[in-house]
Design a protein around this motif. Structure first.
Motif, short mmCIF file in Angstrom:
data_model
loop_
_atom_site.label_atom_id
_atom_site.label_comp_id
_atom_site.label_asym_id
_atom_site.label_seq_id
_atom_site.Cartn_x
_atom_site.Cartn_y
_atom_site.Cartn_z
N THR A 1 0.86 -1.49 -0.06
CA THR A 1 0.04 0.04 0.21
C THR A 1 0.83 1.35 -0.04
O THR A 1 0.35 2.40 0.20
N LEU A 2 2.12 1.05 -0.08
CA LEU A 2 2.98 2.20 0.00
C LEU A 2 3.53 2.61 -1.37
O LEU A 2 3.66 1.82 -2.29
N LEU A 3 3.46 3.99 -1.44
CA LEU A 3 4.54 4.31 -2.36
C LEU A 3 5.84 4.87 -1.84
O LEU A 3 5.86 5.60 -0.88
N GLY B 1 29.71 7.82 8.31
CA GLY B 1 29.27 6.47 8.82
C GLY B 1 28.03 6.34 9.65
O GLY B 1 27.52 5.26 9.93
N ARG B 2 27.58 7.43 9.99
CA ARG B 2 26.08 7.49 10.55
C ARG B 2 25.24 7.51 9.69
O ARG B 2 25.07 8.08 8.63
N SER B 3 24.18 6.71 9.92
CA SER B 3 22.77 6.38 9.18
C SER B 3 21.82 7.35 9.56
O SER B 3 21.73 7.70 10.74
N TRP B 4 20.76 7.31 8.67
CA TRP B 4 19.65 8.05 8.89
C TRP B 4 18.35 7.87 7.89
O TRP B 4 18.67 6.99 6.79
N ILE B 5 17.37 8.39 8.35
CA ILE B 5 16.21 8.06 7.37
C ILE B 5 15.36 9.46 7.43
O ILE B 5 15.15 9.88 8.40
N MET B 6 14.95 9.61 6.26
CA MET B 6 13.91 10.93 6.37
C MET B 6 12.60 10.47 5.60
O MET B 6 12.59 9.83 4.63
N ILE B 7 11.49 10.75 6.35
CA ILE B 7 10.12 10.33 5.86
C ILE B 7 9.36 11.55 5.64
O ILE B 7 9.21 12.63 6.26
N ARG B 8 8.82 11.31 4.27
CA ARG B 8 7.83 12.30 3.84
C ARG B 8 6.49 11.73 3.70
O ARG B 8 6.34 10.82 3.01
N ALA B 9 5.80 12.32 4.61
CA ALA B 9 4.47 11.42 4.66
C ALA B 9 3.32 12.16 3.81
O ALA B 9 3.47 13.26 3.39
N GLN B 10 2.48 11.21 3.30
CA GLN B 10 1.67 11.56 2.02
C GLN B 10 0.19 11.27 2.48
O GLN B 10 -0.08 10.10 2.35
N GLY C 1 0.80 15.04 6.20
CA GLY C 1 0.71 14.09 7.49
C GLY C 1 1.06 14.63 8.74
O GLY C 1 1.46 13.99 9.67
N LEU C 2 0.97 15.97 8.71
CA LEU C 2 1.22 16.78 10.07
C LEU C 2 0.50 16.21 11.19
O LEU C 2 -0.96 16.10 10.96
N GLY C 3 1.21 15.96 12.44
CA GLY C 3 0.48 15.30 13.46
C GLY C 3 0.55 13.78 13.56
O GLY C 3 0.18 13.39 14.68
N ALA C 4 0.93 13.19 12.44
CA ALA C 4 1.26 12.04 12.42
C ALA C 4 2.34 11.36 13.38
O ALA C 4 3.44 12.22 13.54
N LYS C 5 2.21 10.31 14.23
CA LYS C 5 3.27 9.70 14.96
C LYS C 5 4.34 8.78 14.38
O LYS C 5 3.46 7.73 13.91
N VAL C 6 5.64 9.04 14.21
CA VAL C 6 6.31 7.89 13.79
C VAL C 6 7.28 7.19 14.40
O VAL C 6 7.79 7.87 15.37
N ILE D 1 5.89 7.78 2.52
CA ILE D 1 4.82 6.89 2.68
C ILE D 1 3.73 7.62 2.52
O ILE D 1 3.24 8.55 2.99
N LYS D 2 2.84 6.58 1.81
CA LYS D 2 1.48 7.18 1.50
C LYS D 2 0.43 6.47 2.39
O LYS D 2 0.63 5.26 2.62
N GLU D 3 -0.48 7.43 3.08
CA GLU D 3 -1.30 6.70 4.02
C GLU D 3 -2.31 5.90 2.99
O GLU D 3 -2.86 6.05 1.93
N PRO D 4 -2.33 4.56 3.74
CA PRO D 4 -3.27 3.46 3.16
C PRO D 4 -4.58 4.11 2.99
O PRO D 4 -5.19 4.54 3.88
#
Lengths: 547, 376
Positions: free
Chosen positions: A9-11, A459-468, A476-481, A544-547
């Motif tokens: 369900t994700l893009l 050497g440090r890892s990361w992830i950035m999430i763009r909520a859709q 996705g403002l207000g979503a808890k990740v 991440i797209k909301e299902p």
């Protein structure tokens, strides 16, 4: 793997890292790239001999990817009447181009209006981020047309606020979880240019900006989004129209984890407000009971900038407030029972006592998996040296590294960019080069801003999430990740509203230390939908797209 | 130098004529009833003068933690902050009264105290607005009329102040507050003897407020009745030893009697005293008064350098301070610094504080002889 169910369900979009990391000194995280980036904006404060208070409170700055190219663009608010705000397009090569004229967001048509703050959010859910500019004077809502231009829709939307109100920080959030972003506008003083008392010694050069105690506060405003391009002012009905407030900063978090976003307002020399969202369209100021209104001696402080985030990894959002000089910046630890404990000194923030703090953000600058704190400082009295030779108008920034829930002031060891005195006001954090290291932009009163590129830690890892959002608001403002790696679990809320007069990157960022994979990502959307991804790669910008 | 009394508005408690603050009737549930009982207890403490302000503040915050929308609790908290006498809490006190009024716009008592605060903040226009609004609810109420009169005096309308206070006195001829404000307005109008009579009546029969003795003592001083001034100011000082403004007046009274050691002692104590309920501009004025008096004491002792330093501190704060220009001119004249003396004397004269004729003549002669002295 269970995540496959969700992945269907994700893009998921992998955005290539724009720039390879350069080898960097561990202790020089930020490099001033303002000139290199071709940002030539200069803030005009309108400073005059009359010492109108509004001159010294500065203006904000915002990260806004207005054209959805995946790279955050920059919007600077300009203070003085007639001075133009400036929108810079991110050229994806470390440089920016002024596109204000084409975009139509100069906001300088009103010859009496001092522009102050800025909010970024997609109020009409068309997938494009809109702009809301506050002012000492009427505020402006710019709808993003999706073609690089904006339209002033303030009148139709009904969000101008009072014609003579002094609005400051502002932000979009969805307080009733109907999928449309509502708008909170912080108001400061009941102040008039034609009723500007003389303050300070009656001697040439000694006139100073007045103390806010001399003026009344003004009630904030809450605009409910009707979902049709218009808003309704629900301030009174919602219970946030408190004329006691002299607000400068605002942030939103779900402090009590009831699913509804709460509001925290930093007030100047008046207690701060914590509005608990009752879930029925009303709010209750619970600051007295929560212990976040005063200093530990029960006295109000001069609150300026503010942020909420989980600094100690217990999954609960804590609060950080910048304050006046000779007041500690306040770190309130959320106890999880509706109360907070001020831990500023215990947590190692003692060096904030002398500077006068404004813009601030809790973010993981070194990608080690916990939230650090950046504060920009600057006095409000431009001639403070005449009264207090040990103080100065321009001051150095502060950078605190989080080490196991305690902070270490690493400003002095963080390179030349942090040794520069500036009259810091707005501050916004975003990853303009998409390298996974969060960068900082700072506005100064009457001076050029500074763009600080984060060189990162190799050497440090990361992830950035763009909520859709689909049922929820589009970003996705207000979503808890929640992100889980072998190194631990981190919880963040997607919230670009923090700092002072400014707006941050709408994407949520996690530093992951030396993690090679993410075991699990859980998104709890404002709609109530819970979404889980398993076994996710690190070092990517994940949509991440909301299902 | 003349002094206008009442830089700090006398804290006449409204309950003196309005009875105890009326709290909302207890609700059916016991929680609300217990809140009302707690508020009543705090109200009694605050208005009875019991020394329990910090406890009251803690209790009120606890009540507001349970019921943040209690207008009564916000109102009482405003009163409590005011009683602490801390300049830094004035903003919070104002905020509490304003919140009480936003929760209950007909809360007329909150308007009274808010108006009193506004006067202390130098915002007489806002005080007038609150009192005008209150008088719509309680027309002809003597205490609101009296405070409105005081607001009018602050706005530069002493005659209007007297009229309003006369209206209040017609309702209640024993009303000390109206008589006090009338006295202040008479001082503003230059009717000093009448004013002194009014203030004496208040001191004899009214509440023992330091402001009353400060005003009376200052009026006596201006009238040259130094012994009576000393007596009144010492009474005021006994009521509130932390009041720097009273100690500065005391120093002046002692200096007038030639008791310079006592004067210096009072100035030292004034310097270390707090600044109760003072907005910054009032505090700055008081600092200037302090330095001016220090200068005058030093001048009288013949310590001309110290006197000049003290007057310079006044001029650092306000280059247009008439008395400081006039006295520093005299100091420079006595030190033989004639050009400087002339500059300050000229400025002082422009400001309405000319040097006495003898000194002016002396300065002119010195300057003339300096000009005509043959050059070597």
């Amino acid at each position: 793997m269970t995540g496959l169910r969700c992945l269907a369900t994700l893009l998921v979009a992998l955005v290539p890292i724009a720039q390879s990391r350069q080898a960097s000194d561990r202790h020089v995280p930020f490099v001033d790239v303002t000139a290199k980036s071709k940002i030539d904006f200069v803030h005009k404060s309108g400073a005059s001999r009359e010492k109108y208070m509004v001159e010294t409170f500065g203006s904000g700055v915002a990260w806004i990817d207005y054209d959805n190219d995946g790279f955050p663009d920059l919007y600077f608010v300009n203070g003085a009447p007639g001075a133009a705000n400036v929108l810079y397009h991110n050229n994806r090569d470390g440089t920016f181009t002024d596109v204000t004229q084409k975009a139509g967001v100069a906001a300088n048509a009103n010859p009496k209006s001092y522009k102050t703050g800025v909010a970024v959010g997609d109020y009409n859910n068309d997938g494009y981020l809109d702009l809301y500019v506050t002012a000492f004077g009427p505020n402006i809502l710019y709808r993003n047309n999706g073609d690089g231009t904006f339209t002033d829709v303030t009148a139709a939307a009904g969000v101008a606020g009072g014609p003579t109100e002094w609005s400051t920080s502002t932000g979009f959030f969805d307080f009733d979880r109907d999928g449309y972003l509502d708008l909170y506008v912080v108001n400061y003083l009941d102040y008039r240019l034609d009723d500007n008392p003389y303050c300070g010694y009656r001697k040439e050069g000694y006139r100073m900006y007045c103390n806010p105690t001399m003026f009344d506060g003004t009630a904030d405003r809450l605009f409910h989004n009707n979902g049709d391009g218009t808003f309704t002012d629900v301030s009174l009905k919602a219970g946030i129209a408190n004329p006691a407030g002299k607000g400068l900063g605002v942030t939103f978090c779900d402090f009590d984890r009831d699913g509804y976003t709460d509001i925290y307002v930093a007030n100047d020399l008046v207690r701060n407000f914590l509005y608990r969202n009752n879930g029925d369209g009303t709010f209750t100021d619970v600051a007295y009971g929560a212990g976040v209104g005063f200093d530990p001696n029960g006295k109000p402080r001069a609150g300026m900038g503010v942020d909420c985030a989980d600094f100690n990894g217990d999954g609960l959002p804590d609060l950080f407030v910048t304050n006046f000089s000779e007041e500690l910046n306040a770190l309130y630890q959320n106890r999880g029972d509706g109360t907070f404990e001020e831990v500023s000194e215990k947590a190692g923030l003692g060096s904030s006592f002398l500077p006068l703090g404004f813009g601030t953000k809790m973010f993981d600058f070194d990608n080690d998996g916990d939230l650090d704190i950046y504060v920009t400082n600057g006095h409000v009295i431009d001639n403070i040296k005449l009264y207090r030779p040990d103080f100065s108008y321009a001051q150095k920034d502060l950078l605190y590294e989080n080490i196991g829930g305690r902070f270490r002031d690493v400003s002095a060891a963080s390179g030349p960019a942090l040794q520069i005195d500036r009259v810091g006001r707005g501050l916004a954090v975003g990853d303009f080069d998409n390298d996974g290291n969060l960068d900082v932009v700072i506005s100064s009163v009457g001076r050029p801003p500074v763009l600080l590129r984060n060189q990162g830690v190799p050497g440090r890892s990361w992830i950035m999430i763009r909520a859709q959002g689909t049922k929820s608001n589009a970003f996705g403002l207000g979503a808890k990740v929640t992100v889980e790696t072998a190194g631990g679990r981190q919880v963040r809320e997607i919230n670009n509203v923090a700092s002072y007069l400014s707006s941050n990157d709408v994407r949520v960022h996690f530093g992951l230390g030396d993690a090679k994979r993410i075991q699990r990502i859980e998104v709890l959307w404002p709609s109530g939908t819970r979404q889980v991804l398993n076994d996710v790669a690190v070092n990517q910008i994940l949509v991440i797209k909301e299902p | 130098m003349g002094w206008k009394g009442g830089t700090v508005v006398a804290a006449f408690a409204l309950v003196a004529t309005m009875g105890s603050v009326s709290f909302a009737a207890p609700q059916a549930d016991t929680g609300q009833a217990s809140i009302q009982a707690r508020l009543k207890r705090v109200g009694v403490d605050l208005f009875s003068g019991a020394d329990r302000v910090h406890e009251s503040i803690r209790e009120l915050k606890a009540v507001l933690a349970v019921d943040p929308r209690s207008a009564e609790a916000h109102f009482l908290l405003g009163i409590a902050y005011g009683k602490l006498g801390s300049a830094e809490l004035m903003g919070e006190a104002t905020a509490e009264f304003r919140q009480a009024l936003s929760l209950n716009p007909s809360f007329v008592q909150a308007r009274y105290y808010l108006a009193q605060l506004y006067l202390n903040l130098g915002r007489a226009q806002r005080a007038r607005e609150e009192l005008d609004a209150a008088l719509v609810q309680v027309p002809g109420h003597p205490q609101f009329l009296a405070l409105l009169g005081e607001a009018e005096r602050h706005l530069g309308h002493p005659q209007r102040s007297i009229e309003l206070n006369q209206q209040a006195l017609q309702v209640d001829p024993s009303f000390a507050q109206a008589r006090y404000y009338s006295g202040l307005a008479m001082l503003d109008l230059g009717r000093r003897d009448e004013a002194i009579r009014e203030l004496e009546r208040v001191a004899q029969s009214g509440p023992a407020l330091p402001e009353v003795y400060l005003s009376l003592g200052s009026a006596y001083l201006d009238a040259g009745r130094v012994d009576e001034a000393l007596d009144a100011l010492l009474r005021g000082n006994r009521i509130d030893p932390a009041r720097a403004d009273i100690r500065i007046r005391l120093a002046r009274a002692y200096r007038s009697k030639g008791l310079l050691d006592e004067a210096e002692e009072q100035l030292k104590l004034a310097e270390s005293a707090g600044s109760p309920r003072l907005a910054s501009f009032v505090f700055e004025q008081m600092e200037s008064d302090l330095y001016l008096e220090q200068g005058l004491v030093n001048m009288q002792r013949g310590r001309l350098d110290a006197a000049a330093d003290a007057f310079k501190k006044v001029l650092d704060r306000d280059t247009n301070n008439g008395p400081a220009n006039r006295f520093i001119a005299e100091v420079y004249l006595r030190r033989g610094l004639y050009t400087l003396a002339l500059a300050h004397a000229t400025r002082a004269e422009q400001l309405g504080f000319p040097l006495p004729e003898a000194l002016r003549k002396q300065l002119q002669e010195k300057l003339h002889s300096k000009e005509t002295r043959p050059r070597k």
